[in-house]
Design a protein around this motif. Structure first.
Motif, PDB file in Angstrom:
ATOM      1  N   ALA A 215      92.574  42.287 -15.605  1.00 31.89           N
ATOM      2  CA  ALA A 215      94.106  42.121 -16.368  1.00 31.89           C
ATOM      3  C   ALA A 215      93.961  41.195 -17.517  1.00 31.89           C
ATOM      4  O   ALA A 215      93.145  40.027 -17.622  1.00 31.89           O
ATOM      5  CB  ALA A 215      94.984  41.393 -15.348  1.00 31.89           C
ATOM      6  N   ALA A 216      94.786  41.460 -18.732  1.00 33.57           N
ATOM      7  CA  ALA A 216      94.974  40.695 -19.620  1.00 33.57           C
ATOM      8  C   ALA A 216      96.308  40.408 -20.012  1.00 33.57           C
ATOM      9  O   ALA A 216      96.731  39.404 -20.623  1.00 33.57           O
ATOM     10  CB  ALA A 216      94.476  41.556 -20.838  1.00 33.57           C
ATOM     11  N   THR A 217      97.380  41.268 -19.773  1.00 35.02           N
ATOM     12  CA  THR A 217      98.907  41.104 -20.187  1.00 35.02           C
ATOM     13  C   THR A 217      99.847  41.434 -18.818  1.00 35.02           C
ATOM     14  O   THR A 217      99.387  42.604 -18.306  1.00 35.02           O
ATOM     15  CB  THR A 217      98.973  41.807 -21.420  1.00 35.02           C
ATOM     16  OG1 THR A 217      98.167  41.820 -22.415  1.00 35.02           O
ATOM     17  CG2 THR A 217     100.416  41.824 -21.896  1.00 35.02           C
ATOM     18  N   LEU A 218     100.753  40.529 -19.050  1.00 36.29           N
ATOM     19  CA  LEU A 218     101.855  41.060 -17.770  1.00 36.29           C
ATOM     20  C   LEU A 218     103.022  41.196 -18.989  1.00 36.29           C
ATOM     21  O   LEU A 218     103.485  40.045 -19.706  1.00 36.29           O
ATOM     22  CB  LEU A 218     102.167  39.743 -17.008  1.00 36.29           C
ATOM     23  CG  LEU A 218     102.806  39.963 -15.730  1.00 36.29           C
ATOM     24  CD1 LEU A 218     102.704  41.265 -14.934  1.00 36.29           C
ATOM     25  CD2 LEU A 218     102.957  38.794 -14.707  1.00 36.29           C
ATOM     26  N   ARG A 219     103.659  42.259 -18.663  1.00 33.86           N
ATOM     27  CA  ARG A 219     104.765  42.501 -19.416  1.00 33.86           C
ATOM     28  C   ARG A 219     106.028  43.302 -18.778  1.00 33.86           C
ATOM     29  O   ARG A 219     105.992  44.002 -17.917  1.00 33.86           O
ATOM     30  CB  ARG A 219     104.587  43.414 -20.669  1.00 33.86           C
ATOM     31  CG  ARG A 219     104.323  44.596 -20.500  1.00 33.86           C
ATOM     32  CD  ARG A 219     103.804  45.573 -21.893  1.00 33.86           C
ATOM     33  NE  ARG A 219     103.588  46.807 -21.657  1.00 33.86           N
ATOM     34  CZ  ARG A 219     103.098  47.895 -22.615  1.00 33.86           C
ATOM     35  NH1 ARG A 219     103.056  47.287 -23.648  1.00 33.86           N
ATOM     36  NH2 ARG A 219     103.164  49.010 -22.159  1.00 33.86           N
ATOM     37  N   LEU A 220     107.425  42.941 -19.222  1.00 32.48           N
ATOM     38  CA  LEU A 220     108.638  43.679 -18.859  1.00 32.48           C
ATOM     39  C   LEU A 220     108.850  44.705 -19.903  1.00 32.48           C
ATOM     40  O   LEU A 220     109.202  44.379 -20.927  1.00 32.48           O
ATOM     41  CB  LEU A 220     109.655  43.011 -18.496  1.00 32.48           C
ATOM     42  CG  LEU A 220     110.650  43.456 -17.769  1.00 32.48           C
ATOM     43  CD1 LEU A 220     110.582  43.766 -16.394  1.00 32.48           C
ATOM     44  CD2 LEU A 220     111.980  42.451 -17.871  1.00 32.48           C
ATOM     45  N   ASP A 340      95.316  45.922 -19.247  1.00 31.34           N
ATOM     46  CA  ASP A 340      94.089  45.514 -19.357  1.00 31.34           C
ATOM     47  C   ASP A 340      94.021  44.990 -20.773  1.00 31.34           C
ATOM     48  O   ASP A 340      94.934  45.374 -21.548  1.00 31.34           O
ATOM     49  CB  ASP A 340      93.020  46.572 -18.983  1.00 31.34           C
ATOM     50  CG  ASP A 340      92.957  47.727 -19.791  1.00 31.34           C
ATOM     51  OD1 ASP A 340      93.819  47.992 -20.797  1.00 31.34           O
ATOM     52  OD2 ASP A 340      92.321  48.700 -19.222  1.00 31.34           O
ATOM     53  N   ALA A 341      92.695  44.661 -21.200  1.00 34.83           N
ATOM     54  CA  ALA A 341      92.546  44.329 -22.676  1.00 34.83           C
ATOM     55  C   ALA A 341      92.709  45.233 -23.551  1.00 34.83           C
ATOM     56  O   ALA A 341      92.869  45.342 -24.925  1.00 34.83           O
ATOM     57  CB  ALA A 341      91.152  43.736 -22.932  1.00 34.83           C
ATOM     58  N   GLU A 342      92.621  46.851 -23.194  1.00 33.71           N
ATOM     59  CA  GLU A 342      92.888  47.957 -24.178  1.00 33.71           C
ATOM     60  C   GLU A 342      94.330  48.525 -24.008  1.00 33.71           C
ATOM     61  O   GLU A 342      94.603  49.360 -24.845  1.00 33.71           O
ATOM     62  CB  GLU A 342      91.927  49.201 -23.489  1.00 33.71           C
ATOM     63  CG  GLU A 342      90.668  48.707 -23.461  1.00 33.71           C
ATOM     64  CD  GLU A 342      90.037  48.308 -24.928  1.00 33.71           C
ATOM     65  OE1 GLU A 342      90.629  48.946 -26.033  1.00 33.71           O
ATOM     66  OE2 GLU A 342      89.181  47.355 -25.044  1.00 33.71           O
ATOM     67  N   GLY A 343      95.312  47.708 -23.215  1.00 32.67           N
ATOM     68  CA  GLY A 343      96.594  48.270 -23.265  1.00 32.67           C
ATOM     69  C   GLY A 343      96.688  49.165 -22.172  1.00 32.67           C
ATOM     70  O   GLY A 343      98.128  49.779 -22.383  1.00 32.67           O
ATOM     71  N   ASN A 344      95.830  49.345 -21.385  1.00 40.83           N
ATOM     72  CA  ASN A 344      96.063  50.502 -20.456  1.00 40.83           C
ATOM     73  C   ASN A 344      96.802  49.645 -19.197  1.00 40.83           C
ATOM     74  O   ASN A 344      96.535  48.917 -18.704  1.00 40.83           O
ATOM     75  CB  ASN A 344      94.918  50.961 -19.903  1.00 40.83           C
ATOM     76  CG  ASN A 344      94.014  51.843 -20.949  1.00 40.83           C
ATOM     77  OD1 ASN A 344      94.583  52.512 -21.640  1.00 40.83           O
ATOM     78  ND2 ASN A 344      92.887  51.454 -21.240  1.00 40.83           N
ATOM     79  N   ILE A 345      97.872  50.574 -18.645  1.00 38.33           N
ATOM     80  CA  ILE A 345      98.615  50.020 -17.516  1.00 38.33           C
ATOM     81  C   ILE A 345      97.591  50.124 -16.084  1.00 38.33           C
ATOM     82  O   ILE A 345      97.345  51.290 -15.666  1.00 38.33           O
ATOM     83  CB  ILE A 345      99.890  50.768 -17.183  1.00 38.33           C
ATOM     84  CG1 ILE A 345     100.690  50.872 -18.500  1.00 38.33           C
ATOM     85  CG2 ILE A 345     100.597  50.354 -15.813  1.00 38.33           C
ATOM     86  CD1 ILE A 345     102.152  51.548 -18.428  1.00 38.33           C
TER      87      ILE A 345
END
Length: 447
Positions: A215-220, A340-345
């Protein structure tokens, strides 16, 4: 001796209460010098006097950071603007509980003539990120006819708080105010409410990886987005928490065309990022202990320096103010995503409100929701995942192991008030209402 007239301005979306009759002061010095008088108080936990545009949203606490109030009075029959005042909110006075109050008085020849009028007021920040029409930030007098005031976000900016409200004003032949209510014994009160919505996410126990992907990013991600506010259809009767709650979308697009989308839902439908949390800024070594969860057990956790609020150790926080937007038919309004770091959900949660909180009233300017997951984002409502009632509250998971990142900018902790959303569990949503926002929706995550 003829009486002049007075009205008070209260800028916040909190509990507004008039002083008792014992507090009213009536001047008796000189001909035409008597004034009708009433004082409205604004209960707030901060005076809100800053030099930047707007304020960061760190909790559901009662705060505001306006520096200016522009007041227009116009004739309701002709729409002609007959009075215009640009007031410095920093000259407002304080009272107990860190509230603020401000008055404007007309007397003698300054008084309005007989007729029906509307008082319109806007409270805004210095260096505002909005462009206003009518241009309330101008130093020039606003003349001509009145039209609904709008606030449009400048290019590249995000929503900030702005307050507005109006009140009817009827003047008799003797130049006295004739439309006073039972709660306005001495003058007309103008209450300003927050014109944007707010949303924050406060999380702990975040999955460190899903199916081998870190995991790299958590977003709404949200379904709608607007860049323009229109100040009308006010909820002037909202002065007591939990009463006369209104569900009003006062947002639109300045071009009439949807803004460029910058995200996708898990089903590949396009949306917008409301807030995004870079996990490495909170967990520099991510899952350093290898237990599969990002939390307080990762010893190098650190609250980022630019987050000027206290949080529970091992948690993360993201937020933004929101220009209200209407639901999209048969499409869920919000989705929390882990990338993830590639922006995949790599994991997602549908965000909902309880079925008991779904608004079905579409009368008198209200907008109706379709379901718990298909809802409107409306003016002066807070939508939050997790609970954070104050900028200075924390509830460390282990009292013997508090936030290891002391900072002089951080408020003193107030234990027992913070509840970060645990992303390893399914939470029930509890609707909470306070004097600050018309409604605080503690949203839930669907598995």
């Amino acid at each position: 001796m003829k009486k002049g007239m007075f009205f008070a301005l209260a800028a916040s979306s909190l509990l507004f209460s008039a002083c008792s009759s014992d507090d009213a002061v009536v001047s008796t010095e000189g001909q035409n010098e008597a004034v009708q008088q009433i004082v409205l108080q604004v209960a707030s936990s901060g005076d809100g006097l800053t030099t930047r545009a707007g304020r960061p949203l760190y909790s559901s606490e009662a705060l505001q950071t306006i520096q200016n109030v522009r007041v227009l009075i116009y004739n309701t029959a002709t729409k002609a603007i007959v009075k215009d005042a640009k007031l410095d909110w920093e000259t407002s006075t304080t009272y107990t509980n860190h509230g603020r109050q401000l008055t404007l008085t007309y007397k003698g020849d300054e008084r309005l003539s007989e007729g029906s009028y509307k008082v319109m007021a806007v409270g805004y920040s210095d260096n505002s990120d909005y462009t206003y029409a009518l241009d309330v930030t101008s130093d020039e007098a606003l003349t001509g006819t009145y039209s609904d005031i709008t606030a449009t976000l400048k290019s590249g900016k995000v929503a900030e708080e702005v307050f507005a409200g109006d009140a009817a004003l009827t003047i008799g032949a003797d130049k006295n105010i004739t439309n006073l209510t039972s709660g306005e014994k001495n003058g007309v009160a103008v209450t300003l409410h927050r014109q944007v919505a707010g949303s924050f996410g406060y999380f702990q126990n975040i999955p460190a990886s899903v199916n081998g992907e870190a995991a790299a990013t958590l977003r709404l991600v949200v379904r709608g987005k607007n860049d323009k506010l229109t100040f009308n259809n006010f909820n002037s009767s909202f002065t007591t928490t939990g009463s006369t709650i209104k569900y009003y979308v006062n947002g639109s697009t300045s071009t009439g065309v949807a803004l460029a989308k910058d995200a996708k839902f898990n089903n590949n439908e396009e949306g917008y990022v409301l807030y995004s949390i870079d996990l490495k800024k909170w967990f520099p070594q991510l899952d350093e202990n290898g237990d599969g969860v990002l939390n307080a057990q990762d010893t190098h956790w650190k609250r980022p320096d630019n987050v000027k609020t206290q949080v529970v150790k091992g948690s993360v926080f993201g937020s933004n103010f929101v220009i209200p937007f209407a639901l999209t038919h048969e499409k869920s309004t919000m989705e929390l995503q882990l990338l993830d770091a590639e922006g995949n959900i790599i994991k997602f949660w549908t965000v909902s409100i309880p079925s008991t909180d779904v608004n079905s009233d579409n009368t008198n300017g209200n907008v109706a929701d379709e379901s718990a997951s298909i809802f409107n984002v409306v003016r002066n409502h807070m939508y939050n995942l997790g609970v954070k009632t104050s900028n200075g509250t924390t509830t460390p998971p282990d009292p013997s192991n508090p936030d290891p990142d002391p900072n002089p900018d951080k408020p003193t902790p107030d234990p027992g008030k913070d509840e970060p959303e645990d992303l390893t569990k399914s939470q029930n949503l509890i609707l909470k209402v306070n004097d600050n926002w018309e409604a605080i929706h503690k949203m839930e995550l669907g598995d």
